[in-house]
Design a protein around this motif. Structure first.
Motif, mmCIF file in Angstrom:
data_model
loop_
_atom_site.group_PDB
_atom_site.id
_atom_site.type_symbol
_atom_site.label_atom_id
_atom_site.label_comp_id
_atom_site.label_asym_id
_atom_site.label_seq_id
_atom_site.Cartn_x
_atom_site.Cartn_y
_atom_site.Cartn_z
ATOM 1 N N LEU A 32 0.820 -1.210 0.000
ATOM 2 C CA LEU A 32 0.000 0.000 0.000
ATOM 3 C C LEU A 32 0.855 1.260 0.000
ATOM 4 O O LEU A 32 0.372 2.347 -0.290
ATOM 5 N N VAL A 33 2.142 1.109 0.340
ATOM 6 C CA VAL A 33 3.070 2.234 0.424
ATOM 7 C C VAL A 33 4.374 1.832 -0.250
ATOM 8 O O VAL A 33 4.772 0.666 -0.224
ATOM 9 N N LEU A 34 5.015 2.811 -0.852
ATOM 10 C CA LEU A 34 6.355 2.629 -1.407
ATOM 11 C C LEU A 34 7.317 3.436 -0.550
ATOM 12 O O LEU A 34 6.955 4.493 -0.040
ATOM 13 N N ALA A 35 8.523 2.931 -0.392
ATOM 14 C CA ALA A 35 9.529 3.646 0.401
ATOM 15 C C ALA A 35 10.816 3.742 -0.404
ATOM 16 O O ALA A 35 11.205 2.790 -1.085
ATOM 17 N N ARG A 36 11.428 4.905 -0.318
ATOM 18 C CA ARG A 36 12.713 5.119 -0.968
ATOM 19 C C ARG A 36 13.718 5.477 0.108
ATOM 20 O O ARG A 36 13.431 6.263 1.010
ATOM 21 N N ALA A 37 14.883 4.896 -0.004
ATOM 22 C CA ALA A 37 15.949 5.179 0.968
ATOM 23 C C ALA A 37 16.303 6.656 0.921
ATOM 24 O O ALA A 37 16.147 7.312 -0.113
ATOM 25 N N PRO A 38 16.768 7.190 2.044
ATOM 26 C CA PRO A 38 17.157 8.607 2.040
ATOM 27 C C PRO A 38 18.309 8.862 1.082
ATOM 28 O O PRO A 38 19.119 7.985 0.804
ATOM 29 N N VAL A 39 18.341 10.075 0.565
ATOM 30 C CA VAL A 39 19.422 10.466 -0.334
ATOM 31 C C VAL A 39 20.709 10.505 0.477
ATOM 32 O O VAL A 39 20.758 11.113 1.550
ATOM 33 N N PRO A 40 21.758 9.828 0.012
ATOM 34 C CA PRO A 40 23.008 9.816 0.779
ATOM 35 C C PRO A 40 23.623 11.209 0.890
ATOM 36 O O PRO A 40 23.452 12.043 0.003
ATOM 37 N N VAL A 41 24.330 11.419 1.950
ATOM 38 C CA VAL A 41 25.011 12.689 2.159
ATOM 39 C C VAL A 41 26.061 12.859 1.067
ATOM 40 O O VAL A 41 26.806 11.933 0.754
ATOM 41 N N ALA A 42 26.099 14.027 0.490
ATOM 42 C CA ALA A 42 27.035 14.283 -0.608
ATOM 43 C C ALA A 42 28.474 14.243 -0.100
ATOM 44 O O ALA A 42 28.750 14.465 1.079
ATOM 45 N N GLU A 43 29.347 13.983 -1.018
ATOM 46 C CA GLU A 43 30.768 14.004 -0.686
ATOM 47 C C GLU A 43 31.139 15.415 -0.250
ATOM 48 O O GLU A 43 30.490 16.381 -0.627
ATOM 49 N N ARG A 44 32.179 15.526 0.523
ATOM 50 C CA ARG A 44 32.615 16.868 0.957
ATOM 51 C C ARG A 44 32.980 17.691 -0.266
ATOM 52 O O ARG A 44 33.560 17.202 -1.219
ATOM 53 N N PHE A 45 32.623 18.952 -0.209
ATOM 54 C CA PHE A 45 32.923 19.845 -1.310
ATOM 55 C C PHE A 45 34.396 20.241 -1.281
ATOM 56 O O PHE A 45 35.056 20.169 -0.260
ATOM 57 N N ASP A 46 34.864 20.670 -2.422
ATOM 58 C CA ASP A 46 36.238 21.128 -2.560
ATOM 59 C C ASP A 46 36.263 22.632 -2.312
ATOM 60 O O ASP A 46 35.760 23.410 -3.137
ATOM 61 N N PRO A 47 36.833 23.096 -1.178
ATOM 62 C CA PRO A 47 36.834 24.531 -0.879
ATOM 63 C C PRO A 47 37.540 25.354 -1.949
ATOM 64 O O PRO A 47 37.146 26.485 -2.237
ATOM 65 N N ASP A 48 38.571 24.789 -2.573
ATOM 66 C CA ASP A 48 39.298 25.515 -3.611
ATOM 67 C C ASP A 48 38.397 25.757 -4.823
ATOM 68 O O ASP A 48 38.396 26.836 -5.409
ATOM 69 N N LEU A 49 37.608 24.757 -5.191
ATOM 70 C CA LEU A 49 36.683 24.894 -6.310
ATOM 71 C C LEU A 49 35.644 25.982 -6.015
ATOM 72 O O LEU A 49 35.345 26.818 -6.868
ATOM 73 N N LEU A 50 35.099 25.984 -4.799
ATOM 74 C CA LEU A 50 34.126 27.005 -4.437
ATOM 75 C C LEU A 50 34.736 28.404 -4.485
ATOM 76 O O LEU A 50 34.092 29.356 -4.927
#
Length: 120
Positions: A89-107
């Motif tokens: 009666l219900v569908l479940a989707r796993a939570p979106v994984p936490v993104a990889e750490r960002f690159d401060p130099d790129l930002l």
């Protein structure tokens, strides 16, 4: 399933799960996304499961959001959602994984580039 003005619930949360303490689907997490499957609701479904299905008619909710809306503990909603998953009666989707750490130099380079565009 509403509480009294004093904050104490009229019906204890464990009764909403028929005394079941653990969900049939242990992979259900607090941030798992729940959606109705569109399958017709069978007669005789417990009130708490009907309330969860009703809440999901408005759109998808995480387990935590559904718990807040139904004023039930997250553990109780995990049990209810697991039972509804077992009945398709219900569908479940796993939570979106936490993104990889960002690159401060790129930002920093992107911010510098945006500043340079703004000055022209």
């Amino acid at each position: 399933m509403t509480g009294r003005r004093g904050g104490r619930r009229l019906v204890p949360a464990y009764l909403s799960t028929n005394g079941t303490a653990r969900p049939s689907r242990p992979q259900l997490e607090r941030l798992s996304l729940l959606t109705t499957s569109g399958t017709p609701v069978p007669p005789g479904l417990p009130a708490a499961q009907l309330a969860l299905l009703d809440a999901l008619r408005e759109g998808s909710l995480t387990v935590v959001e559904a718990a807040a809306l139904l004023e039930l503990p997250v553990s109780a909603v995990r049990v209810l959602a697991g039972d509804l998953l077992d009945q398709d009666l219900v569908l479940a989707r796993a939570p979106v994984p936490v993104a990889e750490r960002f690159d401060p130099d790129l930002l920093k380079r992107v911010a510098d580039g945006l500043r340079a565009l703004k000055q022209h």
